[in-house]
Design a protein around this motif. Structure first.
Motif, PDB file in Angstrom:
ATOM      1  N   TRP A  56     -11.099   4.616  -9.721  1.00 51.81           N
ATOM      2  CA  TRP A  56     -12.372   5.269  -9.415  1.00 51.81           C
ATOM      3  C   TRP A  56     -12.401   6.668 -10.001  1.00 51.81           C
ATOM      4  CZ3 TRP A  56     -16.799   3.364  -7.498  1.00 51.81           C
ATOM      5  CH2 TRP A  56     -17.781   4.272  -7.117  1.00 51.81           C
ATOM      6  N   ASP A  57     -11.308   7.390  -9.859  1.00 49.03           N
ATOM      7  CA  ASP A  57     -11.222   8.760 -10.368  1.00 49.03           C
ATOM      8  C   ASP A  57     -11.282   8.799 -11.889  1.00 49.03           C
ATOM      9  OD1 ASP A  57     -10.633  11.649  -9.547  1.00 49.03           O
ATOM     10  OD2 ASP A  57      -9.082  11.291 -11.065  1.00 49.03           O
ATOM     11  N   SER A  58     -10.856   7.699 -12.553  1.00 49.55           N
ATOM     12  CA  SER A  58     -10.837   7.632 -14.023  1.00 49.55           C
ATOM     13  C   SER A  58     -12.114   7.031 -14.601  1.00 49.55           C
ATOM     14  CB  SER A  58      -9.629   6.814 -14.495  1.00 49.55           C
ATOM     15  OG  SER A  58      -8.425   7.426 -14.081  1.00 49.55           O
ATOM     16  N   ALA A  59     -13.100   6.767 -13.758  1.00 49.33           N
ATOM     17  CA  ALA A  59     -14.401   6.204 -14.181  1.00 49.33           C
ATOM     18  C   ALA A  59     -14.279   4.793 -14.732  1.00 49.33           C
ATOM     19  CB  ALA A  59     -15.080   7.111 -15.199  1.00 49.33           C
ATOM     20  N   LEU A  60     -13.228   4.077 -14.366  1.00 52.73           N
ATOM     21  CA  LEU A  60     -13.099   2.653 -14.699  1.00 52.73           C
ATOM     22  C   LEU A  60     -13.591   1.873 -13.478  1.00 52.73           C
ATOM     23  CD1 LEU A  60      -9.605   2.723 -16.460  1.00 52.73           C
ATOM     24  CD2 LEU A  60     -11.868   2.536 -17.541  1.00 52.73           C
ATOM     25  N   LEU A  61     -14.908   1.805 -13.346  1.00 57.44           N
ATOM     26  CA  LEU A  61     -15.500   1.311 -12.109  1.00 57.44           C
ATOM     27  C   LEU A  61     -15.287  -0.185 -11.913  1.00 57.44           C
ATOM     28  CD1 LEU A  61     -18.832   3.337 -12.018  1.00 57.44           C
ATOM     29  CD2 LEU A  61     -16.526   3.996 -11.321  1.00 57.44           C
ATOM     30  N   SER A  62     -15.320  -0.954 -13.009  1.00 59.56           N
ATOM     31  CA  SER A  62     -15.040  -2.383 -12.890  1.00 59.56           C
ATOM     32  C   SER A  62     -13.622  -2.605 -12.377  1.00 59.56           C
ATOM     33  CB  SER A  62     -15.230  -3.088 -14.238  1.00 59.56           C
ATOM     34  OG  SER A  62     -16.585  -3.118 -14.610  1.00 59.56           O
ATOM     35  N   ASP A  63     -12.697  -1.798 -12.884  1.00 58.81           N
ATOM     36  CA  ASP A  63     -11.307  -1.906 -12.433  1.00 58.81           C
ATOM     37  C   ASP A  63     -11.174  -1.507 -10.963  1.00 58.81           C
ATOM     38  OD1 ASP A  63     -10.047  -3.017 -14.537  1.00 58.81           O
ATOM     39  OD2 ASP A  63      -9.151  -1.180 -15.318  1.00 58.81           O
ATOM     40  N   ALA A  64     -11.940  -0.509 -10.539  1.00 58.85           N
ATOM     41  CA  ALA A  64     -11.889  -0.097  -9.130  1.00 58.85           C
ATOM     42  C   ALA A  64     -12.355  -1.227  -8.222  1.00 58.85           C
ATOM     43  CB  ALA A  64     -12.747   1.146  -8.916  1.00 58.85           C
ATOM     44  N   LEU A  65     -13.437  -1.892  -8.613  1.00 59.64           N
ATOM     45  CA  LEU A  65     -13.905  -3.048  -7.851  1.00 59.64           C
ATOM     46  C   LEU A  65     -12.878  -4.172  -7.888  1.00 59.64           C
ATOM     47  CD1 LEU A  65     -17.649  -3.138  -8.971  1.00 59.64           C
ATOM     48  CD2 LEU A  65     -16.735  -2.342  -6.783  1.00 59.64           C
ATOM     49  N   LEU A  66     -12.238  -4.326  -9.028  1.00 59.03           N
ATOM     50  CA  LEU A  66     -11.216  -5.366  -9.175  1.00 59.03           C
ATOM     51  C   LEU A  66     -10.061  -5.155  -8.204  1.00 59.03           C
ATOM     52  CD1 LEU A  66     -10.063  -7.795 -10.739  1.00 59.03           C
ATOM     53  CD2 LEU A  66      -9.126  -6.168 -12.399  1.00 59.03           C
ATOM     54  N   GLN A  67      -9.689  -3.890  -7.986  1.00 60.94           N
ATOM     55  CA  GLN A  67      -8.582  -3.605  -7.089  1.00 60.94           C
ATOM     56  C   GLN A  67      -8.905  -4.030  -5.654  1.00 60.94           C
ATOM     57  OE1 GLN A  67      -5.592  -2.667  -8.190  1.00 60.94           O
ATOM     58  NE2 GLN A  67      -6.467  -2.675 -10.246  1.00 60.94           N
ATOM     59  N   LEU A  68     -10.161  -3.867  -5.244  1.00 60.56           N
ATOM     60  CA  LEU A  68     -10.554  -4.325  -3.913  1.00 60.56           C
ATOM     61  C   LEU A  68     -10.424  -5.842  -3.808  1.00 60.56           C
ATOM     62  CD1 LEU A  68     -13.717  -2.098  -3.305  1.00 60.56           C
ATOM     63  CD2 LEU A  68     -11.382  -1.747  -2.444  1.00 60.56           C
ATOM     64  N   TYR A  69     -10.801  -6.524  -4.873  1.00 62.19           N
ATOM     65  CA  TYR A  69     -10.631  -7.982  -4.914  1.00 62.19           C
ATOM     66  C   TYR A  69      -9.149  -8.349  -4.838  1.00 62.19           C
ATOM     67  CZ  TYR A  69     -10.173 -12.598  -7.069  1.00 62.19           C
ATOM     68  OH  TYR A  69      -9.822 -13.895  -7.345  1.00 62.19           O
ATOM     69  N   TYR A  70      -8.304  -7.609  -5.577  1.00 59.09           N
ATOM     70  CA  TYR A  70      -6.864  -7.872  -5.544  1.00 59.09           C
ATOM     71  C   TYR A  70      -6.310  -7.746  -4.123  1.00 59.09           C
ATOM     72  CZ  TYR A  70      -6.230  -7.757 -10.647  1.00 59.09           C
ATOM     73  OH  TYR A  70      -6.252  -8.028 -11.982  1.00 59.09           O
ATOM     74  N   ALA A  71      -6.805  -6.775  -3.381  1.00 66.74           N
ATOM     75  CA  ALA A  71      -6.337  -6.593  -2.004  1.00 66.74           C
ATOM     76  C   ALA A  71      -6.655  -7.826  -1.167  1.00 66.74           C
ATOM     77  CB  ALA A  71      -6.979  -5.339  -1.395  1.00 66.74           C
ATOM     78  N   ALA A  72      -7.886  -8.330  -1.322  1.00 63.36           N
ATOM     79  CA  ALA A  72      -8.263  -9.544  -0.595  1.00 63.36           C
ATOM     80  C   ALA A  72      -7.429 -10.736  -1.052  1.00 63.36           C
ATOM     81  CB  ALA A  72      -9.749  -9.830  -0.793  1.00 63.36           C
ATOM     82  N   MET A  73      -7.171 -10.831  -2.358  1.00 62.99           N
ATOM     83  CA  MET A  73      -6.384 -11.945  -2.890  1.00 62.99           C
ATOM     84  C   MET A  73      -4.927 -11.856  -2.474  1.00 62.99           C
ATOM     85  SD  MET A  73      -8.244 -14.170  -4.308  1.00 62.99           S
ATOM     86  CE  MET A  73      -6.921 -15.121  -5.048  1.00 62.99           C
ATOM     87  N   ALA A  74      -4.425 -10.645  -2.239  1.00 60.62           N
ATOM     88  CA  ALA A  74      -3.052 -10.501  -1.757  1.00 60.62           C
ATOM     89  C   ALA A  74      -2.903 -11.159  -0.386  1.00 60.62           C
ATOM     90  CB  ALA A  74      -2.664  -9.025  -1.688  1.00 60.62           C
TER      91      ALA A  74
END
Length: 209
Positions: A56-74
């Motif tokens: 989020w801080d690096s303006a890679l917003l798709s990646d930031a959303l992806l990380q939330l998905y990764y948390a759910a997938m974990a």
């Protein structure tokens, strides 16, 4: 001036310390996943929490959303691997799909990536909007394949990781760049290890559902 410089340096050190810790946890996840260890999922969960802030801080917003998905997938992966191990009476078994199913999945995922890229390019401040969106879409799909213990998930990750190396290098996320270089190598090794496991067990080709 000196106070501003000190604050900037402290912020840089904090960000890169978080990046390093998240990188080590993410690397642990991939290595443990390659070994089919259930503990890969807690490592993934902790890593994604840190990476969400970094992206989020690096303006890679798709990646930031992806990380939330990764948390759910974990959480899902932890549950799914437990279920698979119970079904196979404690044995670590993997599965595979026919190549036609993969072609369908690639076409669907690529289309979703184009739509996401368009939205990110036109309605957000995202950098590398289309490229980041495609790696995001395929990472969502490939993570689901990991949770399903599909052998070919590793081939998807080889391509995703190689593209990500370029994106993160351009954003000066050096620990992430190094991590994805290692990821690419580990993904290739993971494919051969899981494929050998698959070839040694009774053939199990699963439908996509």
């Amino acid at each position: 001036m000196m106070l501003w410089l000190s604050n900037a340096l402290d912020q840089w050190q904090l960000m890169h310390s978080l990046e390093l810790l998240a990188t080590l946890l993410a690397l642990a996840y991939v290595i443990l996943a390659m070994r089919q260890s259930l503990w890969c999922w807690p490592a993934a969960l902790l890593s994604t929490i840190l990476f969400t802030h970094i992206m989020w801080d690096s303006a890679l917003l798709s990646d930031a959303l992806l990380q939330l998905y990764y948390a759910a997938m974990a959480l899902y992966g932890w549950w799914r691997w437990q279920q698979l191990k119970y079904q196979h009476h404690g044995a670590n078994k993997v599965s595979e799909w026919p190549w036609r199913r993969h072609l369908q999945l690639i076409a669907l995922t690529g289309s979703i990536g184009l739509v996401l890229g368009y939205l990110m390019a036109n309605y957000t401040r995202a950098d590398f909007a289309y490229l980041d969106a495609q790696t995001t879409a395929f990472s969502v799909m490939a993570t689901w394949l990991v949770a399903r213990k599909l052998v070919s998930n590793w081939l998807y990750w080889v391509v995703i990781d190689a593209v990500s190396i370029y994106v993160y290098a351009q954003k000066h996320l050096y620990f992430l760049t190094l991590l994805f270089m290692l990821y690419t190598i580990i993904a290739m090794a993971g494919y051969f290890i899981w494929r050998a496991n698959y070839q040694q067990q009774p053939q199990l080709v699963l439908p996509a559902r």
